[in-house]
Design a protein around this motif. Structure first.
Motif, mmCIF file in Angstrom:
data_model
loop_
_atom_site.group_PDB
_atom_site.id
_atom_site.type_symbol
_atom_site.label_atom_id
_atom_site.label_comp_id
_atom_site.label_asym_id
_atom_site.label_seq_id
_atom_site.Cartn_x
_atom_site.Cartn_y
_atom_site.Cartn_z
ATOM 1 N N THR A 132 0.896 -0.914 0.240
ATOM 2 C CA THR A 132 0.225 -0.217 -0.127
ATOM 3 C C THR A 132 0.989 1.333 0.406
ATOM 4 O OG1 THR A 132 -0.069 -0.371 2.157
ATOM 5 C CG2 THR A 132 -2.042 -1.065 0.772
ATOM 6 N N GLY A 133 1.832 1.377 0.906
ATOM 7 C CA GLY A 133 2.814 2.295 1.292
ATOM 8 C C GLY A 133 3.412 3.141 -0.279
ATOM 9 N N VAL A 134 4.124 1.684 -0.964
ATOM 10 C CA VAL A 134 4.998 2.262 -2.175
ATOM 11 C C VAL A 134 4.586 1.273 -3.199
ATOM 12 C CG1 VAL A 134 7.345 1.657 -2.974
ATOM 13 C CG2 VAL A 134 7.045 1.578 -0.998
ATOM 14 N N LEU A 135 3.571 0.307 -3.517
ATOM 15 C CA LEU A 135 2.896 0.250 -4.466
ATOM 16 C C LEU A 135 1.661 1.111 -4.815
ATOM 17 C CD1 LEU A 135 4.056 -3.391 -4.723
ATOM 18 C CD2 LEU A 135 5.006 -2.015 -5.878
ATOM 19 N N GLY A 136 1.121 1.144 -3.795
ATOM 20 C CA GLY A 136 -0.084 2.391 -4.392
ATOM 21 C C GLY A 136 -1.767 1.357 -4.526
ATOM 22 N N LEU A 137 -1.591 -0.456 -4.104
ATOM 23 C CA LEU A 137 -2.567 -0.637 -4.405
ATOM 24 C C LEU A 137 -3.879 -0.559 -3.168
ATOM 25 C CD1 LEU A 137 -0.649 -4.381 -4.234
ATOM 26 C CD2 LEU A 137 -1.922 -3.554 -6.592
ATOM 27 N N PRO A 138 -4.553 -0.326 -3.158
ATOM 28 C CA PRO A 138 -5.970 -0.572 -1.856
ATOM 29 C C PRO A 138 -5.553 -1.795 -1.435
ATOM 30 C CG PRO A 138 -7.007 0.319 -4.192
ATOM 31 C CD PRO A 138 -5.478 -0.393 -4.748
ATOM 32 N N PHE A 139 -6.105 -1.384 -0.143
ATOM 33 C CA PHE A 139 -5.831 -2.113 1.218
ATOM 34 C C PHE A 139 -6.123 -3.439 0.755
ATOM 35 C CE2 PHE A 139 -7.508 -5.118 5.279
ATOM 36 C CZ PHE A 139 -6.612 -4.874 5.558
ATOM 37 N N GLY A 140 -7.678 -3.590 0.101
ATOM 38 C CA GLY A 140 -8.372 -5.212 -0.545
ATOM 39 C C GLY A 140 -7.470 -6.101 -1.222
ATOM 40 N N TRP A 141 -7.210 -4.968 -2.393
ATOM 41 C CA TRP A 141 -6.047 -5.897 -3.288
ATOM 42 C C TRP A 141 -4.270 -5.853 -2.829
ATOM 43 C CZ3 TRP A 141 -7.512 -8.099 -7.230
ATOM 44 C CH2 TRP A 141 -9.079 -7.341 -7.960
ATOM 45 N N ALA A 142 -3.983 -5.033 -1.948
ATOM 46 C CA ALA A 142 -3.439 -5.397 -1.069
ATOM 47 C C ALA A 142 -2.734 -6.900 -0.091
ATOM 48 C CB ALA A 142 -2.190 -4.723 -0.336
ATOM 49 N N LEU A 186 -4.993 5.516 -3.720
ATOM 50 C CA LEU A 186 -5.018 4.239 -4.002
ATOM 51 C C LEU A 186 -5.805 3.754 -5.238
ATOM 52 C CD1 LEU A 186 -4.663 3.126 -0.154
ATOM 53 C CD2 LEU A 186 -3.122 4.060 -1.556
ATOM 54 N N ALA A 187 -4.935 2.424 -6.874
ATOM 55 C CA ALA A 187 -5.356 2.107 -7.033
ATOM 56 C C ALA A 187 -4.550 0.980 -7.561
ATOM 57 C CB ALA A 187 -5.419 2.918 -8.246
ATOM 58 N N PHE A 188 -5.870 0.092 -7.568
ATOM 59 C CA PHE A 188 -5.053 -0.734 -8.712
ATOM 60 C C PHE A 188 -5.029 -1.052 -9.814
ATOM 61 C CE2 PHE A 188 -5.514 -5.030 -11.328
ATOM 62 C CZ PHE A 188 -5.277 -6.033 -11.000
#
Length: 432
Positions: A13-23, A157-159
């Protein structure tokens, strides 16, 4: 269950910018896949009774196996330095006025002392600390999930396929990073225990423990600033924050000793390989431990700034170099030889039937590394095929398929025959 595992989850989430669920989905998928490799390596221990890196001599030759031991050494030093940073960050959040630099020095000293005493103390401390950390972890996870501030990230954040695949790869390599030494533990099990219990105990423990901590890390990553995941964790947990940070900091400082201890054992294996006069004395081991601890401390002091990005690249490179070795080892053990090895030959200075250098194993490993280069994606180097693939890093998948396929074909084309099964008197105890 260490702070570095939290940092690893925070990358999603912090570097790759994924939403929590996708992370979380990527974390689970990566650990489930990577855990298979680590557990399959652990399953070899009860049967052969020797350390994992020594078994590499059967695939790469007596001297060729030393190359893999040196790669494992670099891995241990990298994880040791990374653990120093996050342990020091934990203490800096708990102790008013404490600096991260001072924390790194103190944590180095603690790990050095434990590592000097050696394997038995490391193992006993691991068993005791894991119970305390388990309780702290579950409490922290429940509290963080129930805190609305955890999801008030303030960032977009975005998948993305690239981000998701990168997090899957990070989860996989986290598990595979245990592969070079899981047999160092399972080898003490009686041979009658068999492969199945060793596999499932390793797989379930590694995957469950890691996923829970990385999920907490994914939450922490939503509010992490300046790469300080430990500070973000403390803020999320309120009054329970100092307790959690102190527990994780102490555990990391103590348990980090296993990295430096294992690294020294790899070095001693290489030393005894290249020189028939070298002996693994207590003085040699303690001296190496001190030198490596100081070297890793310097690495931690230099790399602490912008730590999440540096650590992400370290994990990516680690995956690239571990995958070909793991693929070759597993194909050799489970497909070609089916556990049928002459263990005594692995200790013969001429390599016995395995030779000093094995051209098939070494060539397949080198090709497995080379075919990954066009697909690599790091902040320092990006391969020419990453762009056409939408930024998705598939290098490790290519390396896995190429190494396993080429090794299987090369051995069968050369009329590879399984070595005789090792007799009980063949198994010799080694320092690692």
């Amino acid at each position: 269950m260490l702070p570095l595992t939290i940092v690893t989850g925070a990358v999603g989430t912090g570097v790759l910018g994924l939403p929590f669920g996708w992370a979380v989905a990527a974390i689970v998928a990566g650990n489930l896949v990577g855990g298979l490799g680590a557990a399959l390596h652990a399953a070899q221990g009860p049967h052969l009774g020797i350390p994992q890196m020594l078994q590499a001599r059967a695939q790469f030759g007596y001297h060729g196996g030393s190359i893999l031991a040196l790669i494992a050494l670099l891995m241990f030093l990298g994880f040791f330095a990374s653990n120093l940073v996050v342990a020091a960050q934990s203490f800096a959040e708990v102790v008013p006025g404490a600096s991260v630099d001072a924390g790194i020095a103190v944590c180095t000293a603690v790990a050095l002392i434990v590592a000097v005493f050696g394997y038995d103390l490391v193992r006993k401390l691991m068993a005791a600390v894991s119970v305390v950390l388990g309780a702290v972890l579950l409490t922290a996870l429940v509290m963080a999930l129930g805190n609305p501030a955890a999801f008030a990230t303030g960032r977009e954040l975005a998948f993305t396929p690239a981000g998701f695949c990168a997090m899957v790869a990070i989860g996989a390599v986290w598990q595979l990073a245990y592969a070079p030494y899981v047999s160092d533990y399972s080898r003490y099990l009686p041979e009658r225990t068999g492969a199945r219990p060793a596999f499932w105990a390793t797989y379930s423990g590694l995957v469950l423990g890691t996923v829970l901590v990385m999920v907490l890390g994914a939450l922490v990553g939503l509010t992490t600033r300046d790469g300080n995941a430990m500070g973000a964790l403390g803020a999320l947990l309120g009054d329970f924050g100092p307790v959690t940070l102190a527990a994780f900091g102490v555990a990391s400082a103590v348990m980090n000793s296993s990295n430096i201890y294992s690294g020294v054992m790899c070095s001693l294996t290489v030393l005894e390989t290249v020189s028939d006069r070298a002996r693994a004395t207590t003085g040699t081991r303690v001296g190496m431990t001190a030198v490596y601890a100081l070297l890793a401390m310097a690495m931690a002091l230099f790399g602490q700034h912008d730590f999440l990005v540096v650590f992400k690249d370290f994990v990516a490179v680690l995956l690239y170099v571990l995958i070909p070795w793991s693929a070759i080892n597993l194909v050799d053990y489970f497909v070609l030889r089916k556990g049928d090895y002459a263990v005594a030959d692995m200790f013969a200075r001429d390599g016995g039937r395995y030779g000093r250098w094995d051209p098939v194993g070494l060539a397949c490993y080198a090709i497995g590394l080379a075919v990954q280069v066009p697909f690599m994606a790091t902040s320092v180097f990006t391969g020419p095929l990453v762009g056409p693939l939408g930024g998705v890093d598939v290098a490790w998948i290519v390396g896995l398929a190429a190494s396993a396929g080429l090794y299987l074909a090369g051995r069968r084309a050369g009329g590879n025959r399984p070595a005789r099964a090792p007799a009980a008197h063949d198994v010799q105890e080694q320092p690692s």
